[in-house]
Design a protein around this motif. Structure first.
Motif, PDB file in Angstrom:
ATOM      1  N   ILE A 157      22.254  22.352  13.645  1.00  0.00           N
ATOM      2  CA  ILE A 157      21.229  21.477  14.203  1.00  0.00           C
ATOM      3  C   ILE A 157      19.917  22.087  13.732  1.00  0.00           C
ATOM      4  CG2 ILE A 157      20.150  20.579  16.292  1.00  0.00           C
ATOM      5  CD1 ILE A 157      22.905  21.082  17.678  1.00  0.00           C
ATOM      6  N   PHE A 158      19.100  21.292  13.075  1.00  0.00           N
ATOM      7  CA  PHE A 158      17.875  21.814  12.475  1.00  0.00           C
ATOM      8  C   PHE A 158      16.739  20.872  12.821  1.00  0.00           C
ATOM      9  CE2 PHE A 158      15.212  22.196   8.501  1.00  0.00           C
ATOM     10  CZ  PHE A 158      14.721  23.459   8.796  1.00  0.00           C
ATOM     11  N   SER A 159      15.633  21.423  13.292  1.00  0.00           N
ATOM     12  CA  SER A 159      14.493  20.585  13.650  1.00  0.00           C
ATOM     13  C   SER A 159      13.209  21.279  13.308  1.00  0.00           C
ATOM     14  CB  SER A 159      14.538  20.283  15.148  1.00  0.00           C
ATOM     15  OG  SER A 159      13.404  19.541  15.523  1.00  0.00           O
ATOM     16  N   LYS A 160      12.230  20.509  12.905  1.00  0.00           N
ATOM     17  CA  LYS A 160      10.901  21.062  12.680  1.00  0.00           C
ATOM     18  C   LYS A 160       9.967  20.420  13.694  1.00  0.00           C
ATOM     19  CE  LYS A 160       9.737  17.878   8.972  1.00  0.00           C
ATOM     20  NZ  LYS A 160       8.835  16.989   9.565  1.00  0.00           N
ATOM     21  N   ILE A 161       9.043  21.209  14.190  1.00  0.00           N
ATOM     22  CA  ILE A 161       8.103  20.741  15.193  1.00  0.00           C
ATOM     23  C   ILE A 161       6.705  20.979  14.645  1.00  0.00           C
ATOM     24  CG2 ILE A 161       7.276  21.044  17.549  1.00  0.00           C
ATOM     25  CD1 ILE A 161      10.143  22.286  18.074  1.00  0.00           C
ATOM     26  N   THR A 162       5.896  19.937  14.637  1.00  0.00           N
ATOM     27  CA  THR A 162       4.525  20.055  14.165  1.00  0.00           C
ATOM     28  C   THR A 162       3.595  19.741  15.327  1.00  0.00           C
ATOM     29  OG1 THR A 162       5.204  19.336  11.965  1.00  0.00           O
ATOM     30  CG2 THR A 162       2.865  19.241  12.455  1.00  0.00           C
ATOM     31  N   PHE A 185       6.599  24.902  13.707  1.00  0.00           N
ATOM     32  CA  PHE A 185       7.683  25.715  14.250  1.00  0.00           C
ATOM     33  C   PHE A 185       9.003  25.048  13.907  1.00  0.00           C
ATOM     34  CE2 PHE A 185      10.479  27.489  17.471  1.00  0.00           C
ATOM     35  CZ  PHE A 185      10.129  28.822  17.411  1.00  0.00           C
ATOM     36  N   SER A 186       9.960  25.835  13.423  1.00  0.00           N
ATOM     37  CA  SER A 186      11.282  25.311  13.060  1.00  0.00           C
ATOM     38  C   SER A 186      12.342  26.017  13.889  1.00  0.00           C
ATOM     39  CB  SER A 186      11.572  25.553  11.577  1.00  0.00           C
ATOM     40  OG  SER A 186      10.619  24.912  10.784  1.00  0.00           O
ATOM     41  N   VAL A 187      13.349  25.266  14.301  1.00  0.00           N
ATOM     42  CA  VAL A 187      14.457  25.804  15.083  1.00  0.00           C
ATOM     43  C   VAL A 187      15.765  25.368  14.423  1.00  0.00           C
ATOM     44  CG1 VAL A 187      15.628  25.774  17.308  1.00  0.00           C
ATOM     45  CG2 VAL A 187      13.139  25.675  17.231  1.00  0.00           C
ATOM     46  N   ALA A 188      16.707  26.293  14.298  1.00  0.00           N
ATOM     47  CA  ALA A 188      18.040  25.971  13.788  1.00  0.00           C
ATOM     48  C   ALA A 188      19.071  26.541  14.746  1.00  0.00           C
ATOM     49  CB  ALA A 188      18.248  26.561  12.400  1.00  0.00           C
ATOM     50  N   ILE A 189      20.114  25.777  14.976  1.00  0.00           N
ATOM     51  CA  ILE A 189      21.215  26.232  15.826  1.00  0.00           C
ATOM     52  C   ILE A 189      22.490  26.090  15.024  1.00  0.00           C
ATOM     53  CG2 ILE A 189      22.507  25.836  17.948  1.00  0.00           C
ATOM     54  CD1 ILE A 189      19.917  24.541  19.059  1.00  0.00           C
ATOM     55  N   LYS A 190      23.186  27.200  14.814  1.00  0.00           N
ATOM     56  CA  LYS A 190      24.471  27.168  14.118  1.00  0.00           C
ATOM     57  C   LYS A 190      25.554  27.262  15.180  1.00  0.00           C
ATOM     58  CE  LYS A 190      27.233  29.224  10.499  1.00  0.00           C
ATOM     59  NZ  LYS A 190      27.354  30.251   9.468  1.00  0.00           N
TER      60      LYS A 190
END
Length: 125
Positions: A117-122, A102-107
């Motif tokens: 802000i960009f993060s990947k969750i495994t 799952f990936s989340v980005a916040i502009k």
């Protein structure tokens, strides 16, 4: 008769090869549909890459998952599109993924010092 079977087998093999390589690209930008610019990409363990991109046409952003095939090619695995910051809002978030990745980005808004802000969750195995 043997010639007909040989031609039919070659024809079926050709169709199989075309279907197998359809949608494969050598770089990330070409794998994502549309006119996009890659902002950031992160390797996802066994899947491929999570990519944060901006659409050059309408200045929106999104996240795409690109599956790595044959160690050099990328196949588009889906994305979010069309996210933008609404007037008066400090940020916009976008997320994309499945049970394993799952990936989340916040502009953030233009007047902020932080652009993304960009993060990947495994998921843990």
């Amino acid at each position: 008769m043997k010639k007909t079977i040989y031609i039919a087998c070659l024809f079926l093999l050709g169709i199989f090869l075309i279907v197998t390589i359809e949608g494969l690209h050598f770089n990330e930008t070409n794998a994502i549909p549309g006119d996009v610019q890659i902002v950031r990409s992160e390797v996802m363990n066994d899947y491929g890459k999570a990519v944060l991109f901006e659409d050059k046409q309408d200045k929106t952003f999104g996240i795409a998952q690109l599956k790595k095939e044959f160690n050099v090619l990328y196949r588009f695995g889906g994305s979010t599109i069309g996210h933008w910051i609404e007037e008066g809002k400090p940020f916009e978030a976008a997320g994309f993924g499945d049970a394993k990745h799952f990936s989340v980005a916040i502009k953030t808004a233009k007047d902020s010092n932080i652009k993304y802000i960009f993060s990947k969750i495994t998921a843990a195995e």
